[in-house]
Design an enzyme around this catalytic site. Sequence first.
Site, short mmCIF file in Angstrom:
data_model
loop_
_atom_site.label_atom_id
_atom_site.label_comp_id
_atom_site.label_asym_id
_atom_site.label_seq_id
_atom_site.Cartn_x
_atom_site.Cartn_y
_atom_site.Cartn_z
N ASP A 17 9.11 -9.10 3.09
CA ASP A 17 8.85 -9.22 1.65
C ASP A 17 9.56 -8.15 0.82
O ASP A 17 9.57 -6.97 1.15
CB ASP A 17 7.35 -9.15 1.37
N HIS A 60 9.64 -14.32 1.55
CA HIS A 60 10.03 -13.91 0.19
C HIS A 60 11.31 -14.70 -0.08
O HIS A 60 12.33 -14.45 0.56
CB HIS A 60 10.28 -12.40 0.17
N ASP A 116 0.41 -9.69 -4.98
CA ASP A 116 1.67 -8.94 -4.83
C ASP A 116 1.52 -7.56 -5.48
O ASP A 116 2.44 -7.07 -6.16
CB ASP A 116 2.86 -9.71 -5.43
N LEU A 133 0.83 -1.23 0.00
CA LEU A 133 0.00 0.00 0.00
C LEU A 133 0.85 1.26 0.00
O LEU A 133 0.33 2.36 -0.16
CB LEU A 133 -0.96 0.00 1.19
O1 DOR Z 1 8.24 -7.15 -7.69
C1 DOR Z 1 8.18 -6.94 -6.49
N1 DOR Z 1 7.85 -5.72 -6.02
N2 DOR Z 1 8.47 -7.92 -5.64
C2 DOR Z 1 8.57 -7.71 -4.33
O2 DOR Z 1 8.83 -8.66 -3.63
C3 DOR Z 1 8.41 -6.36 -3.77
C4 DOR Z 1 7.58 -5.52 -4.64
C5 DOR Z 1 7.60 -4.04 -4.33
O3 DOR Z 1 7.53 -3.68 -3.16
O4 DOR Z 1 7.62 -3.25 -5.28
#
Ligand code: DOR
Length: 430
Positions: free
Chosen positions: A152, A179, A305, A63
């Site tokens: 993550d 992750h 995601d 978010l």
């Molecule tokens: O592609 C991704 N973007 N993978 C992740 O684990 C984090 C996320 C991000 O926060 O932009």
Amino acid sequence: MELLIKGGRVIDPKSETNENLDILIKDNNIIAIGKDISVENRKVIDATGMVVAPGFIDIHVHLREPGFEHKETIETGTKSAAAGGFTTVACMPNTNPTIHSKKTVELIKNRAKEVGKSNVLVIGSITKDLHGMELSEIENMHEAGIVAISDDGKTPMKEEIMIQAFKKARKFNIPLISHCEDHNLSKDGSINEGKASERTKIKGIPAAAEYLIVKRDIELSEKLKTKLHIAHVSTKEAVELIRGAKHRGVDVTSEAAPHHFILTDDIVTHHNTYAKVNPPIRSQEDVDAVVEGLRDGTIDIIATDHAPHDEDSKKVDFNKAAFGITGLETAFSLSYTHLVLKKRLPLIKLIEMLSTRPAEIIGIDKGILKPGKEADITIVDLNKEYTIDSNKFYSKGKNTPFNGDKVKGKVAYTILGGKIVYERGNIICS
Ligand code: DOR
């Protein structure tokens, strides 16, 4: 005034309901489910020809607030959730400050209460500033109501830190969401290692980077008897490890994102930074394995995601572009089109993976349609065909490789705690 959802096909995986029924809502709750409930003196949603499901739950969403409000805010992110049929989202801690203290958990919860168009659950980080060196204030964050811990976007590489983290997760009976990326192997990579990295000369991220951490964390979960949830599974090898662990009775669950069960790395070019995501979009063999994992229950749920980014972070050289795909507003249509219509999953199973199972994994009393339960409900029009247009997203993030794709099945209404928050393209302001 009471709200009546009339004539829809009610699909509730928990009770194995799949028939035409009416649902009556009073205040925040479902008060009756049955046939031919009278419309008199009630506001009515005509759900004829549509499917009525428990509100969708996405346990993997970024978010961006606090700290990256130019990419997304709690307000825009939860509007995006409502437009995608999600009544509950769990937000990841890679904000600024990182969600590593009680204060930030409370800040997010309060903001969500003020402006949220969906319920917001908070995931606390495993380590301070996601540096992988020192544990966050997990105890305090748990008091403030976190539902899981995760770093993550990163993997804490030190095993001793992970052992402490697993013990904390066990103490509070919350999942540790992993992750899985061995940073020693993925270093500087931007794309799947293999044909795509050879073709583009962009540095690859090998499947082994995922495999090694999935293996490590399954072993820790098994030894320490702790709930482990593997985020965004992208490789055949990871699916096989999780399948084996489940057979041995390890307390492990996992998720896949639409981009990992639909796209292959053939689409990745220097210019297509919207397809840059971590873990990367993999090969056809991996996609087939992820789909098989969804079919046989190795992969429990679908999670987006949702990773919104501003244009400046994406309109740069591929190597410098941010990782991430915006996912909340396309998840249902993409999953329905690519899994159900292609006969890979029955619709009831898809709904279970978008609602019932995520609720169970994160430990909340949701994802079920039953009198007495809170009325979080999603109504979908399965016959609606449309073309994905990211300009119409409520999310600030327009970064989707699916823009322009034709899909079928669209969320028509989202009902949150008995109130309509989204109706056919519009967020409803109360
Ligand atoms: O592609 C991704 N973007 N993978 C992740 O684990 C984090 C996320 C991000 O926060 O932009």
